[in-house]
Scaffold this motif. Structure first.
Motif, PDB file in Angstrom:
ATOM      1  N   ARG A  87     -13.200   2.584 -35.063  1.00 25.98           N
ATOM      2  CA  ARG A  87     -12.397   3.022 -33.915  1.00 25.98           C
ATOM      3  C   ARG A  87     -11.276   3.966 -34.327  1.00 25.98           C
ATOM      4  NH1 ARG A  87     -12.980  -2.376 -31.718  1.00 25.98           N
ATOM      5  NH2 ARG A  87     -11.023  -2.959 -32.744  1.00 25.98           N
ATOM      6  N   ALA A  88     -10.848   3.886 -35.569  1.00 25.42           N
ATOM      7  CA  ALA A  88      -9.750   4.738 -36.037  1.00 25.42           C
ATOM      8  C   ALA A  88     -10.217   6.146 -36.403  1.00 25.42           C
ATOM      9  CB  ALA A  88      -9.071   4.087 -37.244  1.00 25.42           C
ATOM     10  N   ARG A  92     -16.685  12.520 -34.333  1.00 27.91           N
ATOM     11  CA  ARG A  92     -17.730  12.996 -35.230  1.00 27.91           C
ATOM     12  C   ARG A  92     -17.844  12.105 -36.465  1.00 27.91           C
ATOM     13  NH1 ARG A  92     -20.881  16.936 -37.291  1.00 27.91           N
ATOM     14  NH2 ARG A  92     -20.677  17.325 -39.517  1.00 27.91           N
ATOM     15  N   GLU A  93     -16.709  11.775 -37.075  1.00 26.62           N
ATOM     16  CA  GLU A  93     -16.742  10.926 -38.263  1.00 26.62           C
ATOM     17  C   GLU A  93     -17.225   9.519 -37.922  1.00 26.62           C
ATOM     18  OE1 GLU A  93     -16.489  11.444 -41.495  1.00 26.62           O
ATOM     19  OE2 GLU A  93     -16.492  13.557 -40.931  1.00 26.62           O
ATOM     20  N   ARG A  94     -16.887   9.057 -36.721  1.00 25.67           N
ATOM     21  CA  ARG A  94     -17.375   7.740 -36.315  1.00 25.67           C
ATOM     22  C   ARG A  94     -18.900   7.744 -36.219  1.00 25.67           C
ATOM     23  NH1 ARG A  94     -15.972   4.185 -30.819  1.00 25.67           N
ATOM     24  NH2 ARG A  94     -17.313   2.424 -31.399  1.00 25.67           N
ATOM     25  N   ALA A  95     -19.455   8.819 -35.655  1.00 24.30           N
ATOM     26  CA  ALA A  95     -20.912   8.916 -35.558  1.00 24.30           C
ATOM     27  C   ALA A  95     -21.546   8.913 -36.945  1.00 24.30           C
ATOM     28  CB  ALA A  95     -21.299  10.177 -34.795  1.00 24.30           C
ATOM     29  N   VAL A 201     -30.060  12.003 -32.994  1.00 19.12           N
ATOM     30  CA  VAL A 201     -28.762  12.622 -32.738  1.00 19.12           C
ATOM     31  C   VAL A 201     -27.845  11.615 -32.061  1.00 19.12           C
ATOM     32  CG1 VAL A 201     -29.612  14.988 -32.563  1.00 19.12           C
ATOM     33  CG2 VAL A 201     -29.521  13.556 -30.512  1.00 19.12           C
ATOM     34  N   TRP A 202     -26.554  11.838 -32.248  1.00 16.53           N
ATOM     35  CA  TRP A 202     -25.499  11.083 -31.576  1.00 16.53           C
ATOM     36  C   TRP A 202     -24.792  12.068 -30.655  1.00 16.53           C
ATOM     37  CZ3 TRP A 202     -23.014   6.170 -33.244  1.00 16.53           C
ATOM     38  CH2 TRP A 202     -21.813   5.900 -32.578  1.00 16.53           C
ATOM     39  N   THR A 203     -24.727  11.763 -29.366  1.00 18.11           N
ATOM     40  CA  THR A 203     -24.076  12.649 -28.404  1.00 18.11           C
ATOM     41  C   THR A 203     -22.589  12.328 -28.338  1.00 18.11           C
ATOM     42  OG1 THR A 203     -26.107  12.798 -27.100  1.00 18.11           O
ATOM     43  CG2 THR A 203     -24.058  13.468 -26.025  1.00 18.11           C
ATOM     44  N   GLY A 208     -21.219  17.569 -27.518  1.00 16.24           N
ATOM     45  CA  GLY A 208     -21.750  18.018 -28.800  1.00 16.24           C
ATOM     46  C   GLY A 208     -22.665  16.970 -29.410  1.00 16.24           C
ATOM     47  N   LYS A 209     -23.337  17.355 -30.484  1.00 20.56           N
ATOM     48  CA  LYS A 209     -24.303  16.466 -31.123  1.00 20.56           C
ATOM     49  C   LYS A 209     -24.025  16.366 -32.624  1.00 20.56           C
ATOM     50  CE  LYS A 209     -27.173  15.857 -27.523  1.00 20.56           C
ATOM     51  NZ  LYS A 209     -26.394  16.562 -26.493  1.00 20.56           N
ATOM     52  N   VAL A 210     -24.252  15.182 -33.160  1.00 18.64           N
ATOM     53  CA  VAL A 210     -24.271  14.970 -34.603  1.00 18.64           C
ATOM     54  C   VAL A 210     -25.703  14.615 -34.966  1.00 18.64           C
ATOM     55  CG1 VAL A 210     -23.435  13.594 -36.535  1.00 18.64           C
ATOM     56  CG2 VAL A 210     -21.877  14.201 -34.670  1.00 18.64           C
TER      57      VAL A 210
END
Length: 442
Positions: A87-88, A92-95, A201-203, A208-210
Protein backbone atom coordinates in the motif's frame (compact mmCIF):
# COMPACT_ATOMS: atom_id res chain seq x y z
CA UNK A 1 -5.10 -22.54 -42.08
CA UNK A 2 -5.94 -23.45 -38.51
CA UNK A 3 -3.51 -22.45 -35.74
CA UNK A 4 -3.50 -25.84 -34.06
CA UNK A 5 -1.29 -27.56 -31.51
CA UNK A 6 -1.98 -31.21 -32.17
CA UNK A 7 1.31 -31.62 -34.06
CA UNK A 8 3.32 -30.75 -30.95
CA UNK A 9 1.29 -33.19 -28.85
CA UNK A 10 1.76 -36.01 -31.34
CA UNK A 11 5.46 -35.41 -31.84
CA UNK A 12 6.13 -35.26 -28.12
CA UNK A 13 4.13 -38.40 -27.45
CA UNK A 14 5.81 -40.28 -30.26
CA UNK A 15 9.31 -39.22 -29.25
CA UNK A 16 8.91 -39.50 -25.49
CA UNK A 17 10.91 -42.72 -25.51
CA UNK A 18 13.84 -40.78 -26.91
CA UNK A 19 13.54 -38.00 -24.35
CA UNK A 20 13.37 -35.47 -27.15
CA UNK A 21 10.40 -33.45 -25.94
CA UNK A 22 10.16 -34.12 -22.25
CA UNK A 23 12.38 -31.91 -20.11
CA UNK A 24 12.79 -34.70 -17.60
CA UNK A 25 12.48 -38.38 -17.07
CA UNK A 26 8.96 -38.90 -15.80
CA UNK A 27 8.45 -41.08 -12.78
CA UNK A 28 5.15 -41.89 -11.09
CA UNK A 29 3.15 -38.78 -10.18
CA UNK A 30 2.85 -37.97 -6.52
CA UNK A 31 -0.27 -39.69 -5.15
CA UNK A 32 -2.81 -37.18 -3.89
CA UNK A 33 -6.29 -37.75 -2.48
CA UNK A 34 -9.00 -37.34 -5.06
CA UNK A 35 -11.08 -34.17 -5.06
CA UNK A 36 -14.47 -34.95 -6.64
CA UNK A 37 -15.33 -32.70 -9.55
CA UNK A 38 -17.74 -30.01 -8.42
CA UNK A 39 -16.70 -30.25 -4.76
CA UNK A 40 -16.40 -26.91 -2.91
CA UNK A 41 -13.05 -25.23 -3.51
CA UNK A 42 -11.25 -22.50 -1.64
CA UNK A 43 -11.04 -20.07 -4.58
CA UNK A 44 -13.55 -20.38 -7.40
CA UNK A 45 -11.75 -18.64 -10.27
CA UNK A 46 -11.46 -18.51 -14.03
CA UNK A 47 -8.83 -21.25 -13.80
CA UNK A 48 -11.44 -23.56 -12.26
CA UNK A 49 -13.78 -22.70 -15.13
CA UNK A 50 -11.00 -23.59 -17.58
CA UNK A 51 -10.52 -26.94 -15.83
CA UNK A 52 -14.24 -27.62 -16.13
CA UNK A 53 -14.14 -26.90 -19.87
CA UNK A 54 -11.20 -29.27 -20.34
CA UNK A 55 -12.84 -31.93 -18.18
CA UNK A 56 -15.63 -32.28 -20.74
CA UNK A 57 -13.00 -33.84 -23.03
CA UNK A 58 -10.21 -35.18 -20.82
CA UNK A 59 -10.40 -38.20 -18.51
CA UNK A 60 -10.82 -37.52 -14.76
CA UNK A 61 -7.74 -36.15 -13.03
CA UNK A 62 -7.98 -36.82 -9.28
CA UNK A 63 -6.77 -33.99 -7.10
CA UNK A 64 -6.37 -31.43 -9.88
CA UNK A 65 -8.64 -28.81 -8.28
CA UNK A 66 -6.93 -29.30 -4.94
CA UNK A 67 -3.55 -28.64 -6.53
CA UNK A 68 -4.93 -25.53 -8.22
CA UNK A 69 -6.30 -24.31 -4.88
CA UNK A 70 -2.91 -24.83 -3.26
CA UNK A 71 -1.06 -22.82 -5.92
CA UNK A 72 -3.55 -19.96 -5.75
CA UNK A 73 -3.69 -20.01 -1.96
CA UNK A 74 0.08 -19.95 -1.47
CA UNK A 75 0.54 -16.95 -3.77
CA UNK A 76 -2.45 -15.14 -2.26
CA UNK A 77 -1.07 -15.56 1.26
CA UNK A 78 2.24 -14.01 0.21
CA UNK A 79 0.45 -10.99 -1.20
CA UNK A 80 -1.83 -10.56 1.81
CA UNK A 81 1.16 -10.73 4.15
CA UNK A 82 2.87 -7.97 2.17
CA UNK A 83 -0.22 -5.75 1.92
CA UNK A 84 0.99 -3.01 4.35
CA UNK A 85 4.21 -2.66 2.37
CA UNK A 86 2.41 -2.79 -0.98
CA UNK A 87 0.00 0.00 0.00
CA UNK A 88 2.94 2.34 0.55
CA UNK A 89 4.16 1.94 -3.05
CA UNK A 90 3.09 3.98 -6.05
CA UNK A 91 0.62 2.15 -8.36
CA UNK A 92 3.21 0.99 -10.88
CA UNK A 93 5.64 -0.33 -8.27
CA UNK A 94 2.78 -1.98 -6.42
CA UNK A 95 1.81 -3.83 -9.59
CA UNK A 96 5.37 -4.98 -10.23
CA UNK A 97 5.94 -6.07 -6.64
CA UNK A 98 2.66 -8.00 -6.63
CA UNK A 99 3.69 -9.76 -9.83
CA UNK A 100 7.03 -10.64 -8.20
CA UNK A 101 5.22 -12.12 -5.21
CA UNK A 102 3.00 -14.22 -7.48
CA UNK A 103 6.08 -15.45 -9.34
CA UNK A 104 7.83 -16.27 -6.08
CA UNK A 105 4.79 -18.15 -4.80
CA UNK A 106 4.45 -20.22 -7.97
CA UNK A 107 8.20 -20.89 -8.18
CA UNK A 108 8.26 -21.99 -4.54
CA UNK A 109 5.58 -24.53 -5.46
CA UNK A 110 7.79 -25.75 -8.34
CA UNK A 111 5.82 -24.24 -11.22
CA UNK A 112 8.39 -23.97 -14.01
CA UNK A 113 8.65 -23.55 -17.76
CA UNK A 114 9.42 -26.85 -19.47
CA UNK A 115 9.66 -25.84 -23.12
CA UNK A 116 7.32 -25.52 -26.05
CA UNK A 117 5.08 -28.49 -26.83
CA UNK A 118 5.18 -30.10 -23.40
CA UNK A 119 1.98 -28.50 -22.11
CA UNK A 120 -1.32 -28.22 -23.98
CA UNK A 121 -3.90 -27.76 -21.22
CA UNK A 122 -4.23 -26.52 -17.66
CA UNK A 123 -4.64 -30.16 -16.64
CA UNK A 124 -1.18 -30.78 -18.10
CA UNK A 125 0.28 -27.89 -16.12
CA UNK A 126 -1.23 -29.18 -12.87
CA UNK A 127 0.01 -32.75 -13.34
CA UNK A 128 2.78 -33.38 -10.76
CA UNK A 129 5.94 -34.67 -12.41
CA UNK A 130 9.02 -36.09 -10.74
CA UNK A 131 12.31 -35.63 -12.59
CA UNK A 132 15.70 -37.30 -12.54
CA UNK A 133 19.06 -35.51 -12.52
CA UNK A 134 19.01 -35.12 -16.31
CA UNK A 135 15.58 -33.53 -16.21
CA UNK A 136 16.66 -31.28 -13.37
CA UNK A 137 19.59 -30.05 -15.44
CA UNK A 138 17.30 -29.37 -18.39
CA UNK A 139 14.96 -27.30 -16.26
CA UNK A 140 17.89 -25.26 -14.98
CA UNK A 141 19.23 -24.77 -18.50
CA UNK A 142 16.02 -23.08 -19.70
CA UNK A 143 16.71 -19.36 -19.74
CA UNK A 144 13.07 -18.77 -18.79
CA UNK A 145 13.80 -20.46 -15.44
CA UNK A 146 16.91 -18.46 -14.57
CA UNK A 147 15.14 -16.68 -11.71
CA UNK A 148 13.71 -19.97 -10.40
CA UNK A 149 16.99 -21.84 -9.96
CA UNK A 150 17.02 -21.56 -6.12
CA UNK A 151 13.53 -23.07 -5.95
CA UNK A 152 14.30 -25.73 -8.58
CA UNK A 153 17.38 -26.96 -6.72
CA UNK A 154 16.11 -26.56 -3.15
CA UNK A 155 13.95 -29.70 -3.12
CA UNK A 156 14.51 -31.70 -6.33
CA UNK A 157 12.78 -34.77 -4.88
CA UNK A 158 9.42 -32.97 -4.94
CA UNK A 159 7.20 -32.87 -8.05
CA UNK A 160 7.32 -30.06 -10.59
CA UNK A 161 4.45 -28.44 -12.49
CA UNK A 162 5.23 -27.65 -16.13
CA UNK A 163 3.50 -24.52 -17.44
CA UNK A 164 3.64 -22.53 -20.66
CA UNK A 165 2.59 -19.00 -21.58
CA UNK A 166 -1.19 -19.43 -21.47
CA UNK A 167 -1.31 -21.76 -18.47
CA UNK A 168 1.05 -19.47 -16.55
CA UNK A 169 -1.13 -16.51 -17.55
CA UNK A 170 -4.41 -18.01 -16.40
CA UNK A 171 -2.85 -18.85 -13.03
CA UNK A 172 -1.91 -15.17 -12.64
CA UNK A 173 -5.43 -14.10 -13.62
CA UNK A 174 -6.94 -16.60 -11.16
CA UNK A 175 -4.77 -15.29 -8.33
CA UNK A 176 -5.81 -11.78 -9.30
CA UNK A 177 -9.49 -12.75 -9.15
CA UNK A 178 -9.02 -14.20 -5.68
CA UNK A 179 -7.63 -10.88 -4.40
CA UNK A 180 -9.70 -8.59 -6.67
CA UNK A 181 -6.60 -7.38 -8.51
CA UNK A 182 -6.78 -5.84 -12.03
CA UNK A 183 -4.84 -8.62 -13.79
CA UNK A 184 -5.83 -9.76 -17.28
CA UNK A 185 -4.45 -12.03 -19.98
CA UNK A 186 -3.23 -10.68 -23.34
CA UNK A 187 -3.12 -12.72 -26.55
CA UNK A 188 -0.55 -11.95 -29.27
CA UNK A 189 -0.72 -12.97 -32.95
CA UNK A 190 1.44 -15.60 -34.58
CA UNK A 191 4.34 -13.76 -36.25
CA UNK A 192 5.66 -15.02 -39.59
CA UNK A 193 7.22 -18.43 -39.17
CA UNK A 194 6.55 -18.61 -35.43
CA UNK A 195 3.73 -19.07 -32.93
CA UNK A 196 1.64 -16.64 -30.92
CA UNK A 197 2.16 -15.79 -27.29
CA UNK A 198 0.31 -14.77 -24.12
CA UNK A 199 1.25 -12.64 -21.14
CA UNK A 200 -0.53 -10.65 -18.41
CA UNK A 201 -1.11 -6.98 -17.64
CA UNK A 202 -2.10 -4.95 -14.60
CA UNK A 203 -4.40 -2.01 -15.36
CA UNK A 204 -3.38 1.11 -13.43
CA UNK A 205 -5.92 3.61 -12.02
CA UNK A 206 -5.30 6.08 -14.85
CA UNK A 207 -5.76 3.41 -17.52
CA UNK A 208 -2.08 2.64 -18.09
CA UNK A 209 -0.77 -0.91 -18.13
CA UNK A 210 2.08 -2.78 -16.50
CA UNK A 211 3.02 -5.78 -18.66
CA UNK A 212 4.46 -8.94 -17.12
CA UNK A 213 6.01 -12.00 -18.76
CA UNK A 214 4.87 -14.97 -16.63
CA UNK A 215 7.08 -17.49 -18.46
CA UNK A 216 10.19 -15.75 -17.14
CA UNK A 217 8.73 -13.98 -14.11
CA UNK A 218 9.90 -10.55 -15.27
CA UNK A 219 8.50 -7.26 -16.50
CA UNK A 220 7.80 -7.51 -20.20
CA UNK A 221 9.64 -5.36 -22.74
CA UNK A 222 6.56 -4.45 -24.74
CA UNK A 223 8.33 -2.28 -27.32
CA UNK A 224 10.84 -4.98 -28.22
CA UNK A 225 8.30 -7.80 -28.30
CA UNK A 226 5.72 -5.80 -30.25
CA UNK A 227 8.24 -5.31 -33.07
CA UNK A 228 8.45 -9.10 -33.33
CA UNK A 229 4.75 -9.96 -33.09
CA UNK A 230 3.19 -6.98 -34.88
CA UNK A 231 5.48 -6.09 -37.77
CA UNK A 232 2.80 -7.50 -40.11
CA UNK A 233 0.06 -7.25 -41.15
CA UNK A 234 -0.92 -4.47 -38.72
CA UNK A 235 0.74 -2.50 -35.96
CA UNK A 236 0.15 -3.13 -32.28
CA UNK A 237 -1.88 0.08 -31.99
CA UNK A 238 -4.07 -0.82 -34.99
CA UNK A 239 -4.63 -4.30 -33.60
CA UNK A 240 -5.50 -2.99 -30.14
CA UNK A 241 -7.95 -0.48 -31.61
CA UNK A 242 -9.81 -3.37 -33.27
CA UNK A 243 -9.45 -5.54 -30.12
CA UNK A 244 -7.97 -8.23 -32.35
CA UNK A 245 -4.73 -8.82 -30.41
CA UNK A 246 -2.60 -7.13 -27.79
CA UNK A 247 -5.38 -6.00 -25.43
CA UNK A 248 -6.32 -7.00 -21.90
CA UNK A 249 -8.94 -9.67 -22.47
CA UNK A 250 -12.19 -9.66 -20.56
CA UNK A 251 -13.15 -12.70 -18.53
CA UNK A 252 -15.46 -13.82 -21.34
CA UNK A 253 -12.73 -13.41 -23.97
CA UNK A 254 -10.30 -15.42 -21.85
CA UNK A 255 -12.83 -18.23 -21.55
CA UNK A 256 -13.30 -17.97 -25.32
CA UNK A 257 -9.56 -18.57 -25.66
CA UNK A 258 -9.97 -21.69 -23.53
CA UNK A 259 -12.85 -22.92 -25.71
CA UNK A 260 -10.33 -22.92 -28.57
CA UNK A 261 -8.02 -25.14 -26.52
CA UNK A 262 -10.92 -27.50 -25.89
CA UNK A 263 -11.79 -27.48 -29.60
CA UNK A 264 -8.26 -28.57 -30.43
CA UNK A 265 -8.63 -31.43 -27.94
CA UNK A 266 -11.78 -32.53 -29.75
CA UNK A 267 -9.96 -32.39 -33.09
CA UNK A 268 -7.18 -34.52 -31.66
CA UNK A 269 -9.82 -37.08 -30.69
CA UNK A 270 -11.26 -37.07 -34.20
CA UNK A 271 -14.50 -35.31 -33.20
CA UNK A 272 -14.85 -32.36 -35.62
CA UNK A 273 -18.49 -31.61 -34.81
CA UNK A 274 -17.71 -31.13 -31.12
CA UNK A 275 -14.66 -29.08 -32.14
CA UNK A 276 -16.85 -26.86 -34.32
CA UNK A 277 -19.22 -26.25 -31.41
CA UNK A 278 -16.30 -25.24 -29.17
CA UNK A 279 -14.74 -22.99 -31.83
CA UNK A 280 -18.14 -21.35 -32.40
CA UNK A 281 -18.51 -20.74 -28.67
CA UNK A 282 -15.12 -18.99 -28.80
CA UNK A 283 -16.43 -16.56 -31.43
CA UNK A 284 -19.44 -15.72 -29.26
CA UNK A 285 -17.28 -15.06 -26.20
CA UNK A 286 -14.60 -13.19 -28.19
CA UNK A 287 -16.41 -11.54 -31.10
CA UNK A 288 -13.30 -9.55 -32.09
CA UNK A 289 -10.94 -12.54 -32.12
CA UNK A 290 -9.69 -13.25 -35.66
CA UNK A 291 -8.19 -16.54 -34.44
CA UNK A 292 -11.57 -17.89 -33.38
CA UNK A 293 -13.21 -16.95 -36.69
CA UNK A 294 -10.30 -18.44 -38.61
CA UNK A 295 -10.58 -21.72 -36.72
CA UNK A 296 -14.30 -21.96 -37.48
CA UNK A 297 -13.85 -21.09 -41.15
CA UNK A 298 -11.00 -23.56 -41.70
CA UNK A 299 -13.04 -26.40 -40.24
CA UNK A 300 -16.17 -25.48 -42.21
CA UNK A 301 -14.19 -25.25 -45.45
CA UNK A 302 -11.76 -28.16 -45.22
CA UNK A 303 -13.09 -30.76 -42.78
CA UNK A 304 -12.88 -34.32 -44.13
CA UNK A 305 -16.30 -34.88 -42.54
CA UNK A 306 -18.99 -33.85 -45.08
CA UNK A 307 -21.45 -33.31 -42.22
CA UNK A 308 -19.22 -30.51 -40.90
CA UNK A 309 -18.39 -28.73 -44.17
CA UNK A 310 -20.48 -25.64 -44.93
CA UNK A 311 -18.81 -23.63 -47.71
CA UNK A 312 -21.15 -20.64 -47.70
CA UNK A 313 -20.85 -20.15 -43.96
CA UNK A 314 -17.09 -20.73 -44.21
CA UNK A 315 -16.82 -17.81 -46.65
CA UNK A 316 -18.74 -15.48 -44.37
CA UNK A 317 -16.70 -16.38 -41.30
CA UNK A 318 -13.35 -16.29 -43.15
CA UNK A 319 -14.10 -12.84 -44.55
CA UNK A 320 -14.73 -11.68 -41.00
CA UNK A 321 -11.39 -13.11 -39.87
CA UNK A 322 -9.43 -11.49 -42.71
CA UNK A 323 -11.14 -8.15 -42.10
CA UNK A 324 -9.75 -8.26 -38.57
CA UNK A 325 -6.31 -9.66 -39.39
CA UNK A 326 -5.21 -10.17 -43.05
CA UNK A 327 -2.33 -12.55 -42.36
CA UNK A 328 -1.09 -15.26 -44.72
CA UNK A 329 -2.75 -18.01 -42.68
CA UNK A 330 -6.11 -16.27 -42.62
CA UNK A 331 -5.97 -15.43 -46.33
CA UNK A 332 -5.17 -19.11 -46.87
CA UNK A 333 -8.34 -20.01 -44.97
CA UNK A 334 -10.40 -17.51 -46.98
CA UNK A 335 -9.11 -19.02 -50.22
CA UNK A 336 -10.01 -22.52 -49.00
CA UNK A 337 -13.52 -21.29 -48.20
CA UNK A 338 -13.92 -19.72 -51.65
CA UNK A 339 -12.73 -22.95 -53.26
CA UNK A 340 -15.13 -25.04 -51.19
CA UNK A 341 -17.92 -22.77 -52.45
CA UNK A 342 -16.77 -23.17 -56.08
CA UNK A 343 -15.63 -19.55 -56.37
CA UNK A 344 -12.39 -20.41 -58.14
CA UNK A 345 -11.30 -16.95 -59.24
CA UNK A 346 -11.80 -15.57 -55.74
CA UNK A 347 -9.93 -18.57 -54.34
CA UNK A 348 -7.01 -17.99 -56.70
CA UNK A 349 -6.80 -14.29 -55.87
CA UNK A 350 -6.95 -14.85 -52.11
CA UNK A 351 -4.42 -17.67 -52.26
CA UNK A 352 -2.06 -15.61 -54.42
CA UNK A 353 -2.17 -12.93 -51.72
CA UNK A 354 -1.45 -15.59 -49.08
CA UNK A 355 1.54 -16.85 -51.07
CA UNK A 356 2.85 -13.31 -51.48
CA UNK A 357 2.60 -12.55 -47.76
CA UNK A 358 4.01 -15.95 -46.74
CA UNK A 359 6.91 -15.74 -49.20
CA UNK A 360 8.27 -12.74 -47.30
CA UNK A 361 9.33 -15.09 -44.50
CA UNK A 362 9.22 -18.50 -46.22
CA UNK A 363 10.42 -18.37 -49.84
CA UNK A 364 9.07 -21.86 -50.52
CA UNK A 365 5.64 -21.30 -48.94
CA UNK A 366 5.05 -24.86 -50.10
CA UNK A 367 1.69 -25.49 -48.47
CA UNK A 368 0.31 -22.20 -49.77
CA UNK A 369 1.62 -22.83 -53.30
CA UNK A 370 0.21 -26.36 -53.33
CA UNK A 371 -3.26 -25.07 -52.51
CA UNK A 372 -2.92 -22.34 -55.14
CA UNK A 373 -2.22 -25.05 -57.71
CA UNK A 374 -5.33 -26.92 -56.57
CA UNK A 375 -7.52 -23.86 -57.01
CA UNK A 376 -6.03 -23.13 -60.43
CA UNK A 377 -7.27 -26.60 -61.39
CA UNK A 378 -10.66 -26.02 -59.76
CA UNK A 379 -10.07 -28.44 -56.91
CA UNK A 380 -11.02 -27.67 -53.33
CA UNK A 381 -8.68 -28.48 -50.46
CA UNK A 382 -9.82 -31.08 -47.94
CA UNK A 383 -7.75 -31.47 -44.79
CA UNK A 384 -6.27 -34.85 -43.98
CA UNK A 385 -8.13 -37.08 -41.58
CA UNK A 386 -6.77 -37.44 -38.08
CA UNK A 387 -4.94 -40.70 -38.78
CA UNK A 388 -3.29 -39.23 -41.87
CA UNK A 389 -2.25 -36.10 -39.97
CA UNK A 390 -0.65 -38.21 -37.25
CA UNK A 391 1.25 -40.29 -39.78
CA UNK A 392 2.42 -37.20 -41.66
CA UNK A 393 3.61 -35.51 -38.46
CA UNK A 394 5.58 -38.62 -37.53
CA UNK A 395 7.09 -38.85 -41.02
CA UNK A 396 8.13 -35.19 -41.04
CA UNK A 397 9.61 -35.50 -37.57
CA UNK A 398 11.73 -38.49 -38.51
CA UNK A 399 13.11 -36.56 -41.50
CA UNK A 400 14.03 -33.54 -39.38
CA UNK A 401 17.84 -33.36 -39.03
CA UNK A 402 17.37 -31.66 -35.65
CA UNK A 403 16.54 -35.07 -34.20
CA UNK A 404 20.03 -36.35 -35.02
CA UNK A 405 20.19 -40.14 -35.05
CA UNK A 406 16.42 -40.35 -35.22
CA UNK A 407 16.39 -38.76 -38.67
CA UNK A 408 15.77 -41.25 -41.45
CA UNK A 409 15.88 -41.05 -45.19
CA UNK A 410 12.51 -41.35 -46.87
CA UNK A 411 12.58 -42.26 -50.53
CA UNK A 412 11.53 -39.23 -52.51
CA UNK A 413 8.90 -39.36 -55.17
CA UNK A 414 7.37 -36.77 -57.38
CA UNK A 415 3.97 -35.52 -56.35
CA UNK A 416 1.22 -36.77 -58.60
CA UNK A 417 0.09 -34.15 -61.10
CA UNK A 418 -3.05 -32.30 -60.14
CA UNK A 419 -5.94 -33.24 -62.36
CA UNK A 420 -7.57 -30.23 -63.97
CA UNK A 421 -11.18 -30.26 -62.81
CA UNK A 422 -11.73 -27.14 -64.91
CA UNK A 423 -11.04 -29.04 -68.13
CA UNK A 424 -13.81 -29.48 -70.63
CA UNK A 425 -16.13 -32.31 -69.67
CA UNK A 426 -15.07 -32.28 -66.04
CA UNK A 427 -18.41 -30.89 -64.99
CA UNK A 428 -16.92 -27.89 -63.17
CA UNK A 429 -17.17 -24.36 -64.47
CA UNK A 430 -14.51 -21.68 -64.13
CA UNK A 431 -17.18 -19.03 -63.79
CA UNK A 432 -17.53 -17.36 -60.42
CA UNK A 433 -20.96 -17.62 -58.82
CA UNK A 434 -22.49 -14.52 -57.21
CA UNK A 435 -20.96 -13.46 -53.92
CA UNK A 436 -22.97 -14.35 -50.83
CA UNK A 437 -23.77 -11.44 -48.53
CA UNK A 438 -20.96 -10.31 -46.27
CA UNK A 439 -21.24 -11.32 -42.61
CA UNK A 440 -22.50 -8.67 -40.20
CA UNK A 441 -19.74 -6.47 -38.80
CA UNK A 442 -19.89 -6.09 -35.04
Amino acid sequence: MVDDRWTAWVVCAALAIAGACRPAAVVAPTPLPAAPRGAPVAHRTIAHDALDLEADVLPPSPGVERRLDALIGDAARKIRAAEPRLRALDPRERALETFRLIEDGLAADHVVYAGRGYVSTLHDALAPTLVDHVGLARLQDRFENRGRIPHITASPQEPYYMADCDTFSILYVAIGETLDLPIAMVDLPSPPGAVGHDYVVWTLPGGGKVAWEPMTGEERNAALDDDFFFHAPRSADESAAARAFGVAMTRAETLGYWHRIVAELWLDLGAPQQALAAFTAATRLGPQSPVAYNDVAWLLATSPDPAVRDPERAVQVAERSVALWPSANYLDTLAAAYAAAGRWQDAQRAQARAVSVAAAYDPKASGFRHRLALYEHCQAYIAARREERLAESWRETLQNPAWGDLAIAVSGREAAPIADACAAGAGVSRTTPPHPPHPPRR
